[in-house]
Design a protein around this motif. Sequence first.
Motif, PDB file in Angstrom:
ATOM      1  N   LEU A  15       0.679  -1.272  -0.117  1.00  0.00           N
ATOM      2  CA  LEU A  15       0.050   0.059   0.039  1.00  0.00           C
ATOM      3  C   LEU A  15       0.972   1.203   0.142  1.00  0.00           C
ATOM      4  O   LEU A  15       1.876   1.422   0.560  1.00  0.00           O
ATOM      5  CB  LEU A  15      -0.777   0.109   1.057  1.00  0.00           C
ATOM      6  CG  LEU A  15      -1.863  -1.126   1.199  1.00  0.00           C
ATOM      7  CD1 LEU A  15      -2.595  -0.939   2.557  1.00  0.00           C
ATOM      8  CD2 LEU A  15      -2.847  -1.239   0.160  1.00  0.00           C
ATOM      9  N   SER A  16       0.447   2.431  -0.635  1.00  0.00           N
ATOM     10  CA  SER A  16       1.082   3.711  -0.741  1.00  0.00           C
ATOM     11  C   SER A  16       0.862   4.234   0.865  1.00  0.00           C
ATOM     12  O   SER A  16       0.017   3.746   1.577  1.00  0.00           O
ATOM     13  CB  SER A  16       0.544   4.643  -1.866  1.00  0.00           C
ATOM     14  OG  SER A  16      -0.688   4.774  -1.094  1.00  0.00           O
ATOM     15  N   GLY A  17       1.631   5.218   1.108  1.00  0.00           N
ATOM     16  CA  GLY A  17       1.398   5.979   2.356  1.00  0.00           C
ATOM     17  C   GLY A  17       0.107   6.623   2.386  1.00  0.00           C
ATOM     18  O   GLY A  17      -0.409   6.561   3.598  1.00  0.00           O
ATOM     19  N   GLY A  18      -0.330   7.153   1.631  1.00  0.00           N
ATOM     20  CA  GLY A  18      -1.711   7.617   1.502  1.00  0.00           C
ATOM     21  C   GLY A  18      -2.761   6.316   1.918  1.00  0.00           C
ATOM     22  O   GLY A  18      -3.587   6.557   2.519  1.00  0.00           O
ATOM     23  N   GLU A  19      -2.735   5.227   1.201  1.00  0.00           N
ATOM     24  CA  GLU A  19      -3.614   4.447   1.665  1.00  0.00           C
ATOM     25  C   GLU A  19      -3.354   3.859   2.736  1.00  0.00           C
ATOM     26  O   GLU A  19      -4.514   3.368   3.466  1.00  0.00           O
ATOM     27  CB  GLU A  19      -3.375   3.088   0.548  1.00  0.00           C
ATOM     28  CG  GLU A  19      -3.855   3.577  -1.206  1.00  0.00           C
ATOM     29  CD  GLU A  19      -3.289   2.489  -2.140  1.00  0.00           C
ATOM     30  OE1 GLU A  19      -3.756   2.281  -3.049  1.00  0.00           O
ATOM     31  OE2 GLU A  19      -2.049   1.774  -1.761  1.00  0.00           O
ATOM     32  N   LYS A  20      -2.282   3.484   3.302  1.00  0.00           N
ATOM     33  CA  LYS A  20      -1.885   3.239   4.659  1.00  0.00           C
ATOM     34  C   LYS A  20      -2.754   4.370   5.638  1.00  0.00           C
ATOM     35  O   LYS A  20      -3.221   3.913   6.647  1.00  0.00           O
ATOM     36  CB  LYS A  20      -0.655   3.001   4.996  1.00  0.00           C
ATOM     37  CG  LYS A  20       0.051   1.975   4.231  1.00  0.00           C
ATOM     38  CD  LYS A  20       1.745   1.725   4.499  1.00  0.00           C
ATOM     39  CE  LYS A  20       2.271   0.543   4.001  1.00  0.00           C
ATOM     40  NZ  LYS A  20       3.542   0.482   4.176  1.00  0.00           N
ATOM     41  N   GLN A  21      -2.468   5.457   5.351  1.00  0.00           N
ATOM     42  CA  GLN A  21      -3.003   6.559   6.220  1.00  0.00           C
ATOM     43  C   GLN A  21      -4.605   6.233   6.366  1.00  0.00           C
ATOM     44  O   GLN A  21      -5.111   6.416   7.507  1.00  0.00           O
ATOM     45  CB  GLN A  21      -2.777   7.923   5.572  1.00  0.00           C
ATOM     46  CG  GLN A  21      -3.006   9.051   6.649  1.00  0.00           C
ATOM     47  CD  GLN A  21      -1.925   9.226   7.610  1.00  0.00           C
ATOM     48  OE1 GLN A  21      -1.052   8.511   7.900  1.00  0.00           O
ATOM     49  NE2 GLN A  21      -2.132  10.333   8.241  1.00  0.00           N
ATOM     50  N   ARG A  22      -5.336   6.162   5.067  1.00  0.00           N
ATOM     51  CA  ARG A  22      -6.785   6.027   5.119  1.00  0.00           C
ATOM     52  C   ARG A  22      -7.167   4.820   5.759  1.00  0.00           C
ATOM     53  O   ARG A  22      -8.119   4.832   6.372  1.00  0.00           O
ATOM     54  CB  ARG A  22      -7.255   6.155   3.714  1.00  0.00           C
ATOM     55  CG  ARG A  22      -7.253   7.392   2.958  1.00  0.00           C
ATOM     56  CD  ARG A  22      -7.747   7.560   1.696  1.00  0.00           C
ATOM     57  NE  ARG A  22      -6.909   6.774   1.027  1.00  0.00           N
ATOM     58  CZ  ARG A  22      -7.329   6.249  -0.293  1.00  0.00           C
ATOM     59  NH1 ARG A  22      -8.537   6.314  -0.769  1.00  0.00           N
ATOM     60  NH2 ARG A  22      -6.517   5.527  -1.133  1.00  0.00           N
ATOM     61  N   VAL A  23      -6.278   3.676   5.665  1.00  0.00           N
ATOM     62  CA  VAL A  23      -6.744   2.499   6.538  1.00  0.00           C
ATOM     63  C   VAL A  23      -6.746   2.423   7.946  1.00  0.00           C
ATOM     64  O   VAL A  23      -7.437   2.256   8.659  1.00  0.00           O
ATOM     65  CB  VAL A  23      -5.834   1.491   5.926  1.00  0.00           C
ATOM     66  CG1 VAL A  23      -6.041   0.183   7.096  1.00  0.00           C
ATOM     67  CG2 VAL A  23      -6.299   0.804   4.776  1.00  0.00           C
ATOM     68  N   GLY A  24      -5.617   3.615   8.462  1.00  0.00           N
ATOM     69  CA  GLY A  24      -5.419   3.663   9.812  1.00  0.00           C
ATOM     70  C   GLY A  24      -6.289   4.542  10.291  1.00  0.00           C
ATOM     71  O   GLY A  24      -6.986   4.419  11.469  1.00  0.00           O
ATOM     72  N   ILE A  25      -6.934   5.611   9.635  1.00  0.00           N
ATOM     73  CA  ILE A  25      -8.352   6.417   9.889  1.00  0.00           C
ATOM     74  C   ILE A  25      -9.405   5.491  10.091  1.00  0.00           C
ATOM     75  O   ILE A  25     -10.095   5.767  10.844  1.00  0.00           O
ATOM     76  CB  ILE A  25      -8.486   7.508   9.003  1.00  0.00           C
ATOM     77  CG1 ILE A  25      -7.014   8.726   8.964  1.00  0.00           C
ATOM     78  CG2 ILE A  25      -9.724   8.153   9.156  1.00  0.00           C
ATOM     79  CD1 ILE A  25      -7.047   9.691   7.856  1.00  0.00           C
ATOM     80  N   ALA A  26      -9.566   4.886   8.931  1.00  0.00           N
ATOM     81  CA  ALA A  26     -10.874   3.693   9.188  1.00  0.00           C
ATOM     82  C   ALA A  26     -10.692   2.762  10.433  1.00  0.00           C
ATOM     83  O   ALA A  26     -11.821   2.578  11.035  1.00  0.00           O
ATOM     84  CB  ALA A  26     -10.957   2.722   7.717  1.00  0.00           C
ATOM     85  N   ARG A  27      -9.486   2.360  10.658  1.00  0.00           N
ATOM     86  CA  ARG A  27      -9.389   1.669  12.095  1.00  0.00           C
ATOM     87  C   ARG A  27      -9.860   2.429  13.086  1.00  0.00           C
ATOM     88  O   ARG A  27     -10.580   1.862  14.071  1.00  0.00           O
ATOM     89  CB  ARG A  27      -7.996   0.985  12.054  1.00  0.00           C
ATOM     90  CG  ARG A  27      -7.761  -0.214  10.903  1.00  0.00           C
ATOM     91  CD  ARG A  27      -6.268  -0.513  10.994  1.00  0.00           C
ATOM     92  NE  ARG A  27      -5.988  -1.181  12.310  1.00  0.00           N
ATOM     93  CZ  ARG A  27      -4.875  -1.311  12.926  1.00  0.00           C
ATOM     94  NH1 ARG A  27      -3.709  -0.927  12.248  1.00  0.00           N
ATOM     95  NH2 ARG A  27      -4.631  -2.004  14.033  1.00  0.00           N
ATOM     96  N   ALA A  28      -9.542   3.673  13.006  1.00  0.00           N
ATOM     97  CA  ALA A  28      -9.587   4.483  14.323  1.00  0.00           C
ATOM     98  C   ALA A  28     -11.163   4.545  14.532  1.00  0.00           C
ATOM     99  O   ALA A  28     -11.578   4.818  15.466  1.00  0.00           O
ATOM    100  CB  ALA A  28      -8.972   5.814  14.227  1.00  0.00           C
ATOM    101  N   LEU A  29     -11.798   4.862  13.359  1.00  0.00           N
ATOM    102  CA  LEU A  29     -13.431   5.328  13.257  1.00  0.00           C
ATOM    103  C   LEU A  29     -14.256   3.998  13.476  1.00  0.00           C
ATOM    104  O   LEU A  29     -15.194   4.333  14.015  1.00  0.00           O
ATOM    105  CB  LEU A  29     -13.694   6.072  11.993  1.00  0.00           C
ATOM    106  CG  LEU A  29     -12.754   7.273  11.753  1.00  0.00           C
ATOM    107  CD1 LEU A  29     -13.032   7.880  10.318  1.00  0.00           C
ATOM    108  CD2 LEU A  29     -12.973   8.373  12.863  1.00  0.00           C
ATOM    109  N   ILE A  30     -13.844   3.069  13.208  1.00  0.00           N
ATOM    110  CA  ILE A  30     -14.694   1.849  13.017  1.00  0.00           C
ATOM    111  C   ILE A  30     -15.530   1.389  14.516  1.00  0.00           C
ATOM    112  O   ILE A  30     -16.614   1.051  14.189  1.00  0.00           O
ATOM    113  CB  ILE A  30     -13.821   0.467  12.517  1.00  0.00           C
ATOM    114  CG1 ILE A  30     -14.792  -0.626  12.047  1.00  0.00           C
ATOM    115  CG2 ILE A  30     -13.065  -0.186  13.570  1.00  0.00           C
ATOM    116  CD1 ILE A  30     -15.420  -0.218  10.689  1.00  0.00           C
TER     117      ILE A  30
END
Length: 100
Positions: A15-30
């Motif tokens: 994953l790119s840095g931006g994709e990893k960032q979005r996955v991390g945000i999703a994990r925080a919000l879920i």
Amino acid sequence: MLDISQLLSENPSYLSGGEKQRVGIARALITDPKLILADEPTGSLDSETELMVLDIFQRIEWNNTSFVMVIHNASVANICDELYMLKDRKLENFQDFRNI
């Protein structure tokens, strides 16, 4: 909301840095948290994705989730209700991030 459904079957190391960032945000919000602590939550995102994430943060905040963010970006500061700056080991409240 973060346009990451296509990443479900991807190996995280690809994953790119931006994709990893979005996955991390999703994990925080879920889990629908009441408080999110974020260090540069839009730091590795392009400007279009940054706007999308900030819009999501604003909508989530209306649902009683609070955010404490470390930021260096005026566009992120513009959505904040309160701003503080750490200066000489002291936390100072200030109103206009653009004057730093």
